[in-house]
Structures are given as C-alpha cells and as structure tokens.
Design a protein around this motif. Structure first.
Motif, mmCIF file in Angstrom:
data_model
loop_
_atom_site.group_PDB
_atom_site.id
_atom_site.type_symbol
_atom_site.label_atom_id
_atom_site.label_comp_id
_atom_site.label_asym_id
_atom_site.label_seq_id
_atom_site.Cartn_x
_atom_site.Cartn_y
_atom_site.Cartn_z
ATOM 1 N N PRO A 28 -6.522 11.643 0.247
ATOM 2 C CA PRO A 28 -5.233 10.958 0.484
ATOM 3 C C PRO A 28 -4.494 11.672 1.613
ATOM 4 O O PRO A 28 -4.279 12.884 1.552
ATOM 5 C CB PRO A 28 -4.506 11.103 -0.857
ATOM 6 N N GLN A 51 -6.144 6.635 2.098
ATOM 7 C CA GLN A 51 -7.119 7.715 2.161
ATOM 8 C C GLN A 51 -7.859 7.650 3.494
ATOM 9 O O GLN A 51 -8.137 6.573 4.006
ATOM 10 C CB GLN A 51 -8.112 7.613 1.003
ATOM 11 N N ASP A 54 -8.538 2.698 1.141
ATOM 12 C CA ASP A 54 -9.516 3.579 1.789
ATOM 13 C C ASP A 54 -9.740 3.100 3.217
ATOM 14 O O ASP A 54 -10.372 2.064 3.440
ATOM 15 C CB ASP A 54 -10.844 3.569 1.015
ATOM 16 N N ILE A 64 -3.791 2.122 -3.515
ATOM 17 C CA ILE A 64 -4.490 3.026 -2.592
ATOM 18 C C ILE A 64 -5.430 2.226 -1.699
ATOM 19 O O ILE A 64 -6.145 1.340 -2.168
ATOM 20 C CB ILE A 64 -5.285 4.086 -3.375
ATOM 21 N N PHE A 91 1.227 8.723 2.842
ATOM 22 C CA PHE A 91 1.945 8.402 1.614
ATOM 23 C C PHE A 91 3.230 7.632 1.942
ATOM 24 O O PHE A 91 3.972 8.024 2.843
ATOM 25 C CB PHE A 91 2.327 9.682 0.860
ATOM 26 N N ASP A 146 0.239 2.994 -11.570
ATOM 27 C CA ASP A 146 -0.784 3.464 -10.641
ATOM 28 C C ASP A 146 -0.437 3.054 -9.220
ATOM 29 O O ASP A 146 -0.070 1.904 -8.963
ATOM 30 C CB ASP A 146 -2.155 2.885 -11.009
ATOM 31 N N ILE A 187 0.846 -1.199 0.000
ATOM 32 C CA ILE A 187 0.000 0.000 0.000
ATOM 33 C C ILE A 187 0.882 1.249 0.000
ATOM 34 O O ILE A 187 1.763 1.407 0.832
ATOM 35 C CB ILE A 187 -0.944 0.002 1.215
ATOM 36 N N GLU A 188 0.606 2.138 -0.965
ATOM 37 C CA GLU A 188 1.416 3.343 -1.124
ATOM 38 C C GLU A 188 0.698 4.616 -0.697
ATOM 39 O O GLU A 188 1.343 5.611 -0.357
ATOM 40 C CB GLU A 188 1.861 3.457 -2.582
ATOM 41 N N ILE A 189 -0.619 4.610 -0.742
ATOM 42 C CA ILE A 189 -1.399 5.775 -0.329
ATOM 43 C C ILE A 189 -2.587 5.287 0.500
ATOM 44 O O ILE A 189 -3.281 4.354 0.100
ATOM 45 C CB ILE A 189 -1.911 6.584 -1.539
#
Length: 344
Positions: free
Chosen positions: A131, A110, A158, A156, A134, A153, A106-108
């Motif tokens: 977001p 939210q 949530d 991400i 990071f 991409d 996982i890179e981002i």
C-alpha cells in the motif's frame, strides 16, 4: 484530477534523497519531509526541492514518525515514500494517469515494490504489492439494503505502478537496536514484529546479533504458541546452538522442528552446517539436501535454494567428487538468478 502529498521520514539521506525527490517533484502537489535527526545535508537537499520540512524527535518508533508526517499532509491523497526509492519514467507516466483517472471510492492504492532481493532486504520476493497511496479523509458509507452497516473495509486498488527500491545498504543494525530497546523496556512485540526480527536475523544478522536475541526468543517458549510461530523460534534457537557449538540445544530444537508437518529449511541448513564443521560430510549432505529439496524456508528463501546448494557443492568438493560439486555450484547459480528475477 486528485492532489497528492508525498510524505517521507528521513535521517542522513543526502546521498539518495535528491534522486528520489527528482522522480517525485512533478508527480505530487506537496512533499512533506519529516527529519528525525539528520547531521548531514538532508534538510538542505529537501529545501532545494521546495519540501515542507518538519523536525521530529526520534523515539525508536517509525509508526509515530509516519503518523506525524500524515498529520502535516493537506492534499486529497497521501503517497508514502522512502528516500531510497525511485520512480522511473514509464512508471511516472502511470502515476500521472492514476491521478487523472482514479475512482473516488478508492481509498488505498497498492503499487509494486521491486528490487528487493538485490539488496538483501528482509522480504522474500523481488517484487511485491505494498500500500503506497492513501486517501487522506475517509468517507464512511452505509451498505446493504436491510440490516444496514457501515462499510469498514477500505476499497483497495492494485495498480501497475512499480517503485524501484535502491538502498545503499540494509538497515538491519538499526532495527536490531530498536528490537533490543523494546525488549529491555519490556514492551511486547507483536507476532508480526517477532517474525520480522527473526527474518532480519536470517537475512543479514551476524553471530552476535543472534546471540543477543537468544534469551528473548527462548522466553517465548514459556507461552503456548501455534506451530507456525514455534518453527520460527526453533530456527533462531537452532542457529544460536550452532554458533555456540551446543549440540544439546541444536538437537532439542531441530528434533521438534522436523517433527512438524513440514520442517524448516533454515533448521536443516544449520544441522548440515553443524556436521560440515565436524567434518562429517555424509551426514552434512543429507541435511543440506533436505534444506534444498524437501523443506520450505520460514524466513529467508535462500535457505531452501541457493545456500544449501552451495554447501552441497562444498561437501562434494571436499569429498573429491568434482563432478557433483560443479553440478551443485551450477544449480546454486541458477537458483540465485531465479530468486532475484522472480515475481511476487
């Protein structure tokens, strides 16, 4: 468990900063405080919480300041915070759990940004995903067993973490000054920024703010635009025409707007205001009704709910129909409640 750097850019935030840092101090492993020119005790508050404090010469560019703050971070992940945010106890527990369990790919992350409409911000949802976390160093990976390519991409996630937005007020005046400086320097605004400029005008702009923006938005009509952006421009120019009592400008922009597949609530509202100011209640009712029930808002959801309903109440009160006036007053109250309590 991952490590986290919290990065903040601040200026004169002594009234709210301690509240924010108190909710962060044992969630993150370092706090980067980038000060853009405070003249109060902001940096002293940061020192009390052990922040790493850096000065950044303000250049009317929040992205530049954010990039500077990211360059100073040293942990696995970077959490972007603002001084007027708070994480309550329940969401602090969620944050700690995330630090323990986050998957390495996982890179981002939210998180839900809440409390937007209570403070007249430029967003049309009380709660929305943003977001917030990071990965500092991205790992590039190849994918597909044949004709392989590098995954571009980001991954991400949530989360269910809620960040409470609790500003002392909105920052529209500051933003309007930045927009005008960019325009005078002939620095092109992106489509996103043009829309955000218009949105801030309809959320918290005063008459003078609209008139200062009028020449810029009128100039955008010299190029081919998609209908979506044209409607935003028409909203601004119709309001400017109403402010200056320029019926020709109102007519020119409003007619083009209502000729679209769906007219804009902001335009219908301003046409209604024009007729209300002239004392033509019957015509005003038609346009306010259209704003409330037949159109969608482009920039501020209150123009398709609470605002025109309040104007309908005024129209009927001036016409002597107190029953209808009270009905629309109640409908406006309910619309305001629904907007503030609604989810993303």
């Amino acid at each position: 468990m991952i490590t986290v750097s919290a990065c903040l850019i601040v200026k004169n935030e002594e009234n709210v900063l301690a509240r924010c840092l108190l909710s962060l101090k044992d969630l993150v492993d370092e706090i980067i405080l980038v000060d853009t020119g405070s003249t109060d005790r902001t940096k002293a508050v940061g020192e009390q919480f052990g922040c790493r404090i850096f000065d950044f010469s303000w250049v009317d560019d929040f992205a530049a300041a954010r990039n500077f703050s990211f360059d100073k971070a040293e942990m696995d992940y970077i959490y972007v915070a603002d001084a007027d945010e708070v994480i309550d106890e329940e969401n602090r527990k969620r944050f700690l759990h995330l630090k323990q369990c986050i998957l390495p790919e996982i890179e981002i992350v939210q998180m839900k940004y809440t409390n937007q409409l209570r403070f007249n911000t430029t967003y049309n949802f009380d709660t929305e995903y943003r977001p917030k976390l990071f990965k500092r160093n991205r790992r590039f990976e190849w994918q597909d067993p044949v004709h392989e390519t590098v995954r571009l991409d980001p991954v991400i996630f949530d989360s269910d973490i809620e960040i409470i937005h609790m500003p002392e007020g909105n920052h529209s005046k500051r933003d309007f000054e930045i927009f005008q400086k960019l325009i005078k320097k002939e620095i092109p605004l992106s489509k996103k920024l043009r829309t955000m400029y218009a949105r801030e005008l309809f959320v918290s702009g005063e008459d003078q703010d609209f008139l200062e923006a009028e020449e810029y938005f009128a100039s955008l009509l010299s190029e081919d635009r998609e209908e979506e952006e044209l409607k935003v421009i028409q909203c601004v120019l119709t309001r400017c025409g109403r402010i200056r009592h320029d019926a020709d400008q109102i007519l020119k922009n409003a007619l083009k707007n209502v000729a679209c597949k769906t007219a804009s609530a902001e335009v219908c509202f301003d046409v209604g205001e024009y007729f209300l100011e002239k004392g033509d209640l019957q015509e005003a009712v038609i346009w306010f009704y259209n704003a409330a029930y037949e159109t969608d808002s482009e920039l501020n959801i209150r123009y398709s709910g609470e605002f025109p309903l309040l104007k309908l109440a005024i129209c009927y009160r001036q016409a002597g129909d107190m029953k209808q006036s009270e009905l629309y007053q109640e409908l406006a109250r309910k619309a305001a409640q629904e907007q503030v309590s609604g989810d993303e």
